[in-house]
Design a protein around this motif. Structure first.
Motif, PDB file in Angstrom:
ATOM      1  N   ILE A   1       0.908  -1.292  -0.128  1.00 36.44           N
ATOM      2  CA  ILE A   1       0.077  -0.116   0.089  1.00 36.44           C
ATOM      3  C   ILE A   1       0.831   1.222  -0.006  1.00 36.44           C
ATOM      4  CG2 ILE A   1      -1.734   1.370   1.434  1.00 36.44           C
ATOM      5  CD1 ILE A   1      -2.814  -1.162   0.079  1.00 36.44           C
ATOM      6  N   THR A   2       0.747   2.131  -0.985  1.00 36.61           N
ATOM      7  CA  THR A   2       1.349   3.417  -1.047  1.00 36.61           C
ATOM      8  C   THR A   2       0.270   4.460  -0.660  1.00 36.61           C
ATOM      9  OG1 THR A   2       2.545   2.816  -2.738  1.00 36.61           O
ATOM     10  CG2 THR A   2       2.620   4.967  -2.476  1.00 36.61           C
ATOM     11  N   LEU A   3       0.937   5.261   0.245  1.00 43.54           N
ATOM     12  CA  LEU A   3       0.302   6.338   0.911  1.00 43.54           C
ATOM     13  C   LEU A   3       0.384   7.646  -0.008  1.00 43.54           C
ATOM     14  CD1 LEU A   3       0.573   6.258   4.635  1.00 43.54           C
ATOM     15  CD2 LEU A   3      -1.120   4.957   3.320  1.00 43.54           C
ATOM     16  N   ASP A   4      -0.633   7.604  -1.002  1.00 42.18           N
ATOM     17  CA  ASP A   4      -0.597   9.132  -1.798  1.00 42.18           C
ATOM     18  C   ASP A   4      -0.994   9.924  -0.973  1.00 42.18           C
ATOM     19  OD1 ASP A   4      -3.424   9.294  -1.906  1.00 42.18           O
ATOM     20  OD2 ASP A   4      -3.399   7.665  -3.328  1.00 42.18           O
ATOM     21  N   PRO A   5      -0.855  11.505  -1.183  1.00 34.94           N
ATOM     22  CA  PRO A   5      -1.440  12.556  -0.477  1.00 34.94           C
ATOM     23  C   PRO A   5      -2.748  12.385   0.249  1.00 34.94           C
ATOM     24  CG  PRO A   5      -0.016  13.318  -2.350  1.00 34.94           C
ATOM     25  CD  PRO A   5      -0.344  11.790  -2.691  1.00 34.94           C
ATOM     26  N   GLY A   6      -3.815  12.056  -0.794  1.00 37.72           N
ATOM     27  CA  GLY A   6      -5.077  11.891  -0.474  1.00 37.72           C
ATOM     28  C   GLY A   6      -5.240  10.847   0.858  1.00 37.72           C
TER      29      GLY A   6
ATOM     30  N   VAL B   1      -5.785   8.946   6.505  1.00 31.71           N
ATOM     31  CA  VAL B   1      -5.280   8.242   7.582  1.00 31.71           C
ATOM     32  C   VAL B   1      -5.159   9.154   8.786  1.00 31.71           C
ATOM     33  CG1 VAL B   1      -3.102   7.164   8.449  1.00 31.71           C
ATOM     34  CG2 VAL B   1      -3.800   6.505   6.445  1.00 31.71           C
ATOM     35  N   LEU B   2      -4.513  10.524   8.551  1.00 33.72           N
ATOM     36  CA  LEU B   2      -4.241  11.353   9.718  1.00 33.72           C
ATOM     37  C   LEU B   2      -5.197  11.699  10.353  1.00 33.72           C
ATOM     38  CD1 LEU B   2      -1.354  13.414   7.985  1.00 33.72           C
ATOM     39  CD2 LEU B   2      -1.205  11.349   9.779  1.00 33.72           C
ATOM     40  N   TYR B   3      -6.547  12.098   9.470  1.00 31.57           N
ATOM     41  CA  TYR B   3      -7.755  12.264  10.102  1.00 31.57           C
ATOM     42  C   TYR B   3      -8.305  11.263  10.996  1.00 31.57           C
ATOM     43  CZ  TYR B   3      -8.301  16.849   7.633  1.00 31.57           C
ATOM     44  OH  TYR B   3      -8.332  17.946   6.990  1.00 31.57           O
ATOM     45  N   ASP B   4      -8.342   9.766  10.462  1.00 34.41           N
ATOM     46  CA  ASP B   4      -8.514   8.739  11.228  1.00 34.41           C
ATOM     47  C   ASP B   4      -7.897   8.810  12.552  1.00 34.41           C
ATOM     48  OD1 ASP B   4     -10.126   8.017   9.353  1.00 34.41           O
ATOM     49  OD2 ASP B   4      -9.009   6.405   8.388  1.00 34.41           O
ATOM     50  N   VAL B   5      -6.630   9.008  12.510  1.00 39.95           N
ATOM     51  CA  VAL B   5      -5.702   9.183  13.806  1.00 39.95           C
ATOM     52  C   VAL B   5      -6.203   9.998  14.606  1.00 39.95           C
ATOM     53  CG1 VAL B   5      -3.484   9.845  14.684  1.00 39.95           C
ATOM     54  CG2 VAL B   5      -3.537   8.160  12.791  1.00 39.95           C
TER      55      VAL B   5
END
Length: 345
Positions: free
Chosen positions: A83-88, A93-97
């Motif tokens: 899995i590659t974390l593209d900007p979107g 992910v950060l909002y989920d955190v």
């Protein structure tokens, strides 16, 4: 896992990202729990849970040994292989955190760790106040790695004094294993001190840094067992195993990498070989000391507290010698004493 020595563990599938998000709150006996947000690839999300539990407990010890009014916590996002974390996706992910942190009701705040940056903390900070080390222009203390490196240098002075009778690092042979944000800064500081450096990293591109510093380059496996005064683990954890310890040719091990011991029993193996091991949560506390002192506690003596790690390590080594125990045992007892005192005060 037969027991859970944590106050709260949040495990959820991020509603936006679909990725496993784990927040482990180990202890709030001394105050709000703190610990970094690790964004890392794991073969299984349960490996991420194991990391979160171990690292959060380590943060409790780190804060207790540093004299901070905080406990330990940790966030881990277990990114599946491939899995590659593209900007979107990264923003999701950060909002989920942020939402997972909010669910702790203010018991925990996060900062940067492996795979995250102050800029990521700014994104998390859009949805929760439980964050530190945002960029300076947003009121945070920014990148903590320079202060982690400064604190590690202070710890190494104390170790050098124990080995050689002086804190002068000039001419001492040191191996820095891992040249990430902390390791590179530390290598530069040690080179300026006149240390004889052997450096290594899994990234061959770091070879240029070795040439710049006049350091000897080595692959990580050989660097760990090189003949040096002090081995400095500065990458990911687990480098000190039962198999590696008999091969070590150093007089001490002290570095900022978290969870250096593959198992707690390795500390006893090191002690039996007369190799000093200073717990990583003591050596690598500079970044969190600086960030929490400036941001959460609003004190103006942050750098002095970071440099005081030298005294902390010196006292720890004296205590271990007096009690005839390992530095790891001495640090654990000091941590337990502070936590017990806080719970009953």
């Amino acid at each position: 896992m037969s027991t859970l020595d944590h106050e709260q563990v949040v495990i959820r599938t991020g509603p936006r990202s679909g990725l496993p998000v784990i927040v482990a709150v180990h202890s709030t006996a001394l105050g709000q729990a703190v610990g970094g947000c690790r964004l890392w690839h794991y073969a299984d999300w349960r490996d991420g849970l194991t990391d979160a539990l171990r690292l959060s407990a380590g943060m409790t010890a780190k804060c207790a040994m540093a004299g901070l009014a905080n406990g330990g916590g940790k966030t881990v996002v277990a990114v599946p292989a491939g899995i590659t974390l593209d900007p979107g996706l990264r923003r999701d992910v950060l909002y989920d955190v942020a939402e997972a942190i909010e669910s702790t009701g203010g018991r925990y705040a996060t900062g940067p760790d492996v795979g995250t940056t102050p800029a990521d903390m700014a994104v998390i900070g859009e949805r929760t106040a439980g964050v530190f080390c945002k960029p300076p222009h947003l009121g945070g203390s920014g990148d903590s790695s320079p202060h982690t490196a400064t604190g590690t240098l202070a710890a190494l002075r104390a170790v050098c004094r124990r080995i050689h009778g002086t804190s002068d690092l000039a001419g001492r042979r040191l191996a820095v294993v891992g040249l990430g944000r902390v390791g590179e800064r530390l290598a530069r500081l040690l080179a300026a001190e006149g240390a004889e450096l052997l450096v290594s990293d899994i990234d061959p591109g770091k070879h240029a840094l070795a040439a710049e510093l006049g350091a000897t380059w080595s692959d990580p496996e050989q660097a760990v067992t090189a003949a040096v005064d002090i081995l400095i683990p500065a990458a990911l954890g687990g480098v000190l195993t039962e198999q590696v310890v008999p091969e070590l040719r150093c007089r001490a091990v002290a570095g900022p990498a978290n969870n250096q011991l593959a198992t707690p029993a390795v500390a006893d193996l090191l002690h039996r070989r007369d190799i000093i091991w200073v717990p990583d949560y003591v050596v690598g506390a500079g970044g969190v000391i600086y960030a929490l002192t400036t941001e959460l506690h609003r004190a103006d003596d942050a750098l002095a507290r970071v440099e005081a790690i030298e005294g902390t390590v010196n006292d720890l080594l004296h205590t271990a010698e007096r009690l005839e125990v390992t530095p790891a045992q001495a640090a654990l007892e000091l941590t337990r004493l502070r936590l017990s005192t806080a719970r009953h005060s």
